[in-house]
Design a protein around this motif. Structure first.
Motif, PDB file in Angstrom:
ATOM      1  N   ARG D 122       0.810  -1.223   0.000  1.00 16.37           N
ATOM      2  CA  ARG D 122       0.000   0.000   0.000  1.00 16.37           C
ATOM      3  C   ARG D 122       0.845   1.276   0.000  1.00 16.37           C
ATOM      4  O   ARG D 122       0.419   2.296  -0.494  1.00 16.37           O
ATOM      5  CB  ARG D 122      -0.942  -0.007   1.211  1.00 16.37           C
ATOM      6  CG  ARG D 122      -1.937  -1.151   1.122  1.00 16.37           C
ATOM      7  CD  ARG D 122      -2.964  -1.114   2.221  1.00 16.37           C
ATOM      8  NE  ARG D 122      -3.632  -2.424   2.260  1.00 16.37           N
ATOM      9  CZ  ARG D 122      -4.579  -2.765   3.116  1.00 16.37           C
ATOM     10  NH1 ARG D 122      -4.984  -1.891   4.025  1.00 16.37           N
ATOM     11  NH2 ARG D 122      -5.132  -3.955   3.080  1.00 16.37           N
ATOM     12  N   SER D 150     -10.930  -0.015   6.303  1.00 17.43           N
ATOM     13  CA  SER D 150     -10.311  -1.119   5.575  1.00 17.43           C
ATOM     14  C   SER D 150     -11.253  -2.304   5.632  1.00 17.43           C
ATOM     15  O   SER D 150     -11.408  -2.933   6.676  1.00 17.43           O
ATOM     16  CB  SER D 150      -8.966  -1.427   6.255  1.00 17.43           C
ATOM     17  OG  SER D 150      -8.318  -2.497   5.640  1.00 17.43           O
ATOM     18  N   ASP D 152     -12.850  -5.786   3.555  1.00 15.78           N
ATOM     19  CA  ASP D 152     -12.743  -6.753   2.468  1.00 15.78           C
ATOM     20  C   ASP D 152     -14.123  -7.010   1.867  1.00 15.78           C
ATOM     21  O   ASP D 152     -15.139  -6.834   2.538  1.00 15.78           O
ATOM     22  CB  ASP D 152     -12.185  -8.069   3.010  1.00 15.78           C
ATOM     23  CG  ASP D 152     -10.690  -8.001   3.241  1.00 15.78           C
ATOM     24  OD1 ASP D 152     -10.072  -6.984   2.880  1.00 15.78           O
ATOM     25  OD2 ASP D 152     -10.133  -8.969   3.795  1.00 15.78           O
ATOM     26  N   ASP D 175      -2.986  -2.085   7.966  1.00 18.33           N
ATOM     27  CA  ASP D 175      -3.469  -0.812   8.503  1.00 18.33           C
ATOM     28  C   ASP D 175      -2.537  -0.304   9.593  1.00 18.33           C
ATOM     29  O   ASP D 175      -2.323   0.902   9.733  1.00 18.33           O
ATOM     30  CB  ASP D 175      -4.894  -0.999   9.024  1.00 18.33           C
ATOM     31  CG  ASP D 175      -5.785  -1.599   7.941  1.00 18.33           C
ATOM     32  OD1 ASP D 175      -5.873  -0.987   6.861  1.00 18.33           O
ATOM     33  OD2 ASP D 175      -6.341  -2.692   8.154  1.00 18.33           O
ATOM     34  N   THR D 227     -12.429  -1.956  10.591  1.00 20.94           N
ATOM     35  CA  THR D 227     -12.325  -2.964   9.534  1.00 20.94           C
ATOM     36  C   THR D 227     -13.493  -3.929   9.605  1.00 20.94           C
ATOM     37  O   THR D 227     -14.107  -4.119  10.653  1.00 20.94           O
ATOM     38  CB  THR D 227     -11.046  -3.823   9.681  1.00 20.94           C
ATOM     39  OG1 THR D 227     -11.189  -4.656  10.827  1.00 20.94           O
ATOM     40  CG2 THR D 227      -9.813  -2.974   9.830  1.00 20.94           C
ATOM     41  N   TYR D 235     -14.396  -3.823  -2.066  1.00 17.33           N
ATOM     42  CA  TYR D 235     -13.142  -3.664  -1.334  1.00 17.33           C
ATOM     43  C   TYR D 235     -12.986  -2.186  -0.998  1.00 17.33           C
ATOM     44  O   TYR D 235     -12.831  -1.353  -1.887  1.00 17.33           O
ATOM     45  CB  TYR D 235     -12.009  -4.148  -2.235  1.00 17.33           C
ATOM     46  CG  TYR D 235     -10.649  -4.287  -1.601  1.00 17.33           C
ATOM     47  CD1 TYR D 235     -10.475  -4.932  -0.379  1.00 17.33           C
ATOM     48  CD2 TYR D 235      -9.527  -3.796  -2.249  1.00 17.33           C
ATOM     49  CE1 TYR D 235      -9.200  -5.082   0.169  1.00 17.33           C
ATOM     50  CE2 TYR D 235      -8.251  -3.944  -1.713  1.00 17.33           C
ATOM     51  CZ  TYR D 235      -8.099  -4.587  -0.495  1.00 17.33           C
ATOM     52  OH  TYR D 235      -6.848  -4.736   0.041  1.00 17.33           O
ATOM     53  N   GLN D 237     -11.015   0.731   0.760  1.00 17.56           N
ATOM     54  CA  GLN D 237      -9.664   1.047   1.205  1.00 17.56           C
ATOM     55  C   GLN D 237      -9.485   2.555   1.222  1.00 17.56           C
ATOM     56  O   GLN D 237      -9.091   3.171   0.230  1.00 17.56           O
ATOM     57  CB  GLN D 237      -8.652   0.438   0.221  1.00 17.56           C
ATOM     58  CG  GLN D 237      -8.697  -1.074   0.165  1.00 17.56           C
ATOM     59  CD  GLN D 237      -7.971  -1.707   1.320  1.00 17.56           C
ATOM     60  OE1 GLN D 237      -6.764  -1.606   1.437  1.00 17.56           O
ATOM     61  NE2 GLN D 237      -8.714  -2.336   2.229  1.00 17.56           N
ATOM     62  N   ASN D 252     -11.287   5.524  -2.607  1.00 13.69           N
ATOM     63  CA  ASN D 252     -11.286   4.298  -3.389  1.00 13.69           C
ATOM     64  C   ASN D 252     -11.050   4.575  -4.871  1.00 13.69           C
ATOM     65  O   ASN D 252     -11.334   5.668  -5.354  1.00 13.69           O
ATOM     66  CB  ASN D 252     -12.635   3.585  -3.229  1.00 13.69           C
ATOM     67  CG  ASN D 252     -12.748   2.874  -1.891  1.00 13.69           C
ATOM     68  OD1 ASN D 252     -11.780   2.292  -1.415  1.00 13.69           O
ATOM     69  ND2 ASN D 252     -13.921   2.939  -1.278  1.00 13.69           N
ATOM     70  N   PHE D 275      -7.892  -6.760  -3.762  1.00 14.47           N
ATOM     71  CA  PHE D 275      -6.553  -6.181  -3.712  1.00 14.47           C
ATOM     72  C   PHE D 275      -5.747  -6.329  -4.997  1.00 14.47           C
ATOM     73  O   PHE D 275      -4.972  -5.452  -5.343  1.00 14.47           O
ATOM     74  CB  PHE D 275      -5.786  -6.722  -2.493  1.00 14.47           C
ATOM     75  CG  PHE D 275      -5.461  -8.177  -2.533  1.00 14.47           C
ATOM     76  CD1 PHE D 275      -4.213  -8.610  -2.937  1.00 14.47           C
ATOM     77  CD2 PHE D 275      -6.419  -9.117  -2.159  1.00 14.47           C
ATOM     78  CE1 PHE D 275      -3.912  -9.962  -2.944  1.00 14.47           C
ATOM     79  CE2 PHE D 275      -6.122 -10.462  -2.177  1.00 14.47           C
ATOM     80  CZ  PHE D 275      -4.867 -10.893  -2.570  1.00 14.47           C
ATOM     81  N   ARG D 278      -7.157  -3.461  -7.024  1.00 13.91           N
ATOM     82  CA  ARG D 278      -6.949  -2.155  -6.396  1.00 13.91           C
ATOM     83  C   ARG D 278      -5.481  -1.767  -6.336  1.00 13.91           C
ATOM     84  O   ARG D 278      -5.133  -0.605  -6.500  1.00 13.91           O
ATOM     85  CB  ARG D 278      -7.556  -2.173  -4.981  1.00 13.91           C
ATOM     86  CG  ARG D 278      -7.235  -0.968  -4.123  1.00 13.91           C
ATOM     87  CD  ARG D 278      -7.808   0.303  -4.700  1.00 13.91           C
ATOM     88  NE  ARG D 278      -7.375   1.481  -3.952  1.00 13.91           N
ATOM     89  CZ  ARG D 278      -6.225   2.106  -4.136  1.00 13.91           C
ATOM     90  NH1 ARG D 278      -5.384   1.678  -5.067  1.00 13.91           N
ATOM     91  NH2 ARG D 278      -5.912   3.164  -3.416  1.00 13.91           N
TER      92      ARG D 278
END
Lengths: 329, 329, 329, 329
Positions: D122, D150, D152, D175, D227, D235, D237, D252, D275, D278
């Motif tokens: 990240r 965060s 999923d 994170d 989270t 997702y 983030q 995002n 992920f 992303r």
């Protein structure tokens, strides 16, 4: 000194003006005039005013200002009469559907020397007015191009359309005013294309429902306007100005700032439903501007000359569409 | 039947309530009470009301409702007196800084059987209320997590802070109410962390300016609140709710919908400046709700029990911060 | 079976195509041809290819496909030669600046029966392609109006402009292709207005830098295109389609999703800088499409007929601008 | 000089690293090692590498660097072996689930003096990296508060969860790294709350699926992390940093920039699916950074010490959750 006011028209827009009037310091609604008397009575009662005939209201020397929110075909007569009696005038757009009559009104207003605001309320909208102010502050340098998107949620009834003067006079007149105001320059030519795409009945009535207009100004600036009588997602009122140093865009307003993330998309509210919602703040600012300007003796932001100029553009666009050629002004 | 109203407090928020009061049908402002008489006089004059003493206003049997917008230390007394005289009560938050006194007020209100709205105006905000309604409509399934961001544009004066009861009672009390309302569940534990990051004088006054709170509810739902006394970009009022089927976010409101594309960035307005601007619509809806509820005899959206419950959370958070441990409820 | 490829042109766009070529399974870059030999050598070395003359590359029977990314004036000859040797052809837009020659190329391609993709890369852009797919899926019902905004960050050198065929052929040719593709209908008339607003030298070169075009299609659909050679905020590539059931908009892409809230505004990144950045994904998808289509023997998304049709529109727009009248097709 | 590389792990993430490796100048993939040989074979073939045993790959003196993308339980051994043979190391997170072992690896790396990058990808993401760079450029003054979201799209299989070390080590470790990196300060205390809200089976496995963490740093900065193992919309983030002069938010990313206005809402794409999508760009930048750093002998952005520090936080959060108290560090 208190300004006493006669309001002509107690319909949808008349009610909004009455409510905004009530908020102005030094201003009192004295008369409500409407051919439909129950509406006049109800509105008058709400604000401590009386129902009156048009004649009585116009000849009362105590009346300092008139607010004309009656049907379009009454505008010119009321303007002429109010001007001859030296009343300050607030008149909904358009001045008149007939350009010659509109020009006579403008001449009478000028001769009488009375203030006359034509209700192009969009110029008072906080978003639109901020764009104008920021252009004047130099944020985008010299304006070069304007793109106006103006779409209604749905077409008015056919009866209305038949008497409306056509889409260019009825709907785009606001956009023509935006063009003159934002580009701060006069049109030298207009090209209009139009189609009937949403409802064949509109075509049978001799009108179109979808238009694409290009205006060229004296300084060579370009304006494109696209309109439709029907946007399934609601009332779409945007414009953007490209200048030598950047761009300013006026976006739609939404009822709330909720963002929803579901399993298919991330979504936000549709735009405000229609003009009463979208321009609620504009109507309030407009009325405050009118009275503070006549109290201070200062200039109006939207004059009867603006009303005439927009009508000239609407006439030219109508002709361009009908004849299939650009029209020079 | 006309409801006559006594307003306590003619300051900033009192003026807003007076203006909204004037818009309610069947409601009339009769008295304005304020220790600062010129303010009371001016406000009373504006709405055709009289200046009154607290005593006179509360003992006038014609008064059906009181609106309490005076300083926090007057709230409890006024609630108790108004309740004992069977007046409907609209009281700004908080009920009181002292939980025991707040509970006595709630008991008195309950015994008197009078309606008592505590002014958690955020529940009436169109954006926040839409989120709540959409949760109830099932759009995100079962709520699981709430994240609240609540930041002021700048800290109040130190004098105010010293008497405020601390940041948890003064500022987060609104956020605690949002937590209870949105998650629709009661807290079982609170953990609060806090720092002095914007001004050491706030620390010297025994308070903090930056907080991070976690609340766990009976159903195991989690809420995180982050606040600051200073956001350089203005008043930041957002929250988001994650549920089993999606997320709803309440975003900031902006004065205009202008987008500017310059040579460095694409930019939009800062959020509305502070609570008077941001919650203008909320205050209007809140007042209309109060009077329509007491006219209809229906339930209030924000009760004195809500006021007490938020205070319980504020007390717990203060203790958690001071002792460095989670506090169970 | 491996497809061996000759690439003509080792400049900026040639390099991009070479990079994307390298990612295609079953495809090998065999020759790089460029009048500027060092550029050819460097590019060839990078991908294990050889430098070749045009003649040698075109006459090598092992070559199954050519990628033409050399200067515009070479396109027609290379297309004709490649077609006569039955090579599959990938050619950057435009086919040629001269309509008659472009038509001869199309005829030759047709006669040879070879696949010929013209590089309207925008049709392969993920955002633009998603709009097209969603229109086809019926999300907006029947398309009625298209508004295209297409602005470069800055004008090319005057030398380039003088040989470019003018703004309509050089810049709007992409937008004409978007119009045909998105509205899925052929133009029946074109009206173009244009100005010189960013640099008088462009006017001296006989060209314009700012244009406003309206296209009307056989089904009465309307398209407005606005372009400028200079947007101070970067490369602006947007369009929106109004249909009977809604609207789809293709917005700009940004390098990052950072939002900055400072003391003056809330801001985001400017759009991707120029076409190489904005259409990076499009170029990759385009090349993959070309080879997978010729491997599968399936239809190409952008054909030489599309290249000719866009040129017809560019010619008509140029004439409309020069003569000040709409041009029927 | 060419760096020859051995890749451990030919699964999902191994394939991504292999693809990015192939783009680095002066770098060649020599060996692919995987217990599942067909996967190793396929990946090796694609990039001209050979399949190898772990032993052979590590003892080949030609190998200059290893990329460890095999299962977590192999990381520590491979790091220790690679370090003892003086190979540069690129290792996916985490170093190990056991803090003591992770510390031994860090000590070994330090003693060997080899570069060792831990794959907190990240930090290489364009959006996240831009936030960091703009903080360092002073755009928000002194950072005060960080809020990390965060989530999923869905929980991994229970088998995975059982071996994962728990949500704090498996999911929040990223994170925790963001927290240390963005606030540029070390944690002094951690408070974690967690619930099982999405699937009771996760609870039965001794883990939680929803967490709320508060970290306090040495300088009194606050960080809140929320989270969930399941966000129905994909997702999620995001993070935002409040500083003394403003706020920076990392939003995002979306697959396209299409905006759809239908009859119910205005909507945009859901975030990138997971992920791999992303962080596609992040993985590419990370690999380029690794090799350019070892070629230049410059510092790595994410070191094994970062890997250990994030694990310390994960351990503390796990304990805080289990014991219901804040944990001091």
């Amino acid at each position: 000194m208190m300004i006493e006011v006669a309001l002509f028209g107690a319909g949808r827009i008349g009610k909004i003006h009455a409510g905004n009037l009530a908020l102005q310091p030094g201003v009192r609604l004295k008369y409500v005039v409407d051919v439909h008397e129950p509406a006049a009575r109800e509105l008058a009662a709400r604000y401590g005013a009386s129902v009156s005939s048009s004649e009585a209201a116009l000849t009362d020397p105590a009346i300092g200002a008139v607010v004309i929110a009656a049907s379009t075909d009454t505008h010119a007569d009321l303007i002429l009469q109010a001007a001859s009696r030296r009343k300050a005038i607030f008149c909904e757009k358009p001045v008149d559907l007939d350009l010659a009559r509109a020009r006579r009104c403008a001449a009478a207003v000028k001769e009488a020397g009375v203030p006359c605001l034509i209700g192009f309320q969009r110029r008072y909208d906080p978003t639109f007015a901020a764009v104008k102010a920021r252009i004047e502050a130099g944020e985008i340098g010299t304006p070069e191009m304007l793109v106006v998107t103006s779409r209604d949620p749905g077409a008015p009834p056919l009866d209305y359309i038949r008497k409306s003067g056509g889409i260019f006079k009825d709907m785009l007149i606001h956009d023509f005013d935006i063009c003159r105001w934002i580009l701060d320059d006069e049109a030298v030519s207009v090209h209009a294309s139009a189609s009937v795409l949403t409802d064949p009945a509109i075509g049978s009535a001799g009108d179109a429902d979808t238009t694409a207009v290009t205006i060229r100004t004296a300084k060579g600036r370009l304006c494109q306007i696209n309109t439709s009588r029907r946007a399934a997602y609601g009332y779409d009122q945007r414009f953007e100005v490209l200048g030598s140093l950047g761009m300013l865009q006026a976006g739609n307003h939404r009822p709330t700032e909720v963002v929803y993330s579901g399993t298919k998309a991330v979504s936000q509210d549709l735009p405000e439903a229609f003009f009463l919602e979208r321009y609620r703040a504009a109507y309030a600012v407009e009325m405050a501007h009118f009275f503070s300007a006549i109290q201070a003796g200062s200039a109006l932001r939207t004059t009867i000359e603006d009303g005439v100029a927009a009508l000239v553009l609407a006439d030219a666009a109508t002709r361009s569409w009908q004849e299939g050629v650009p029209v020079s002004l």
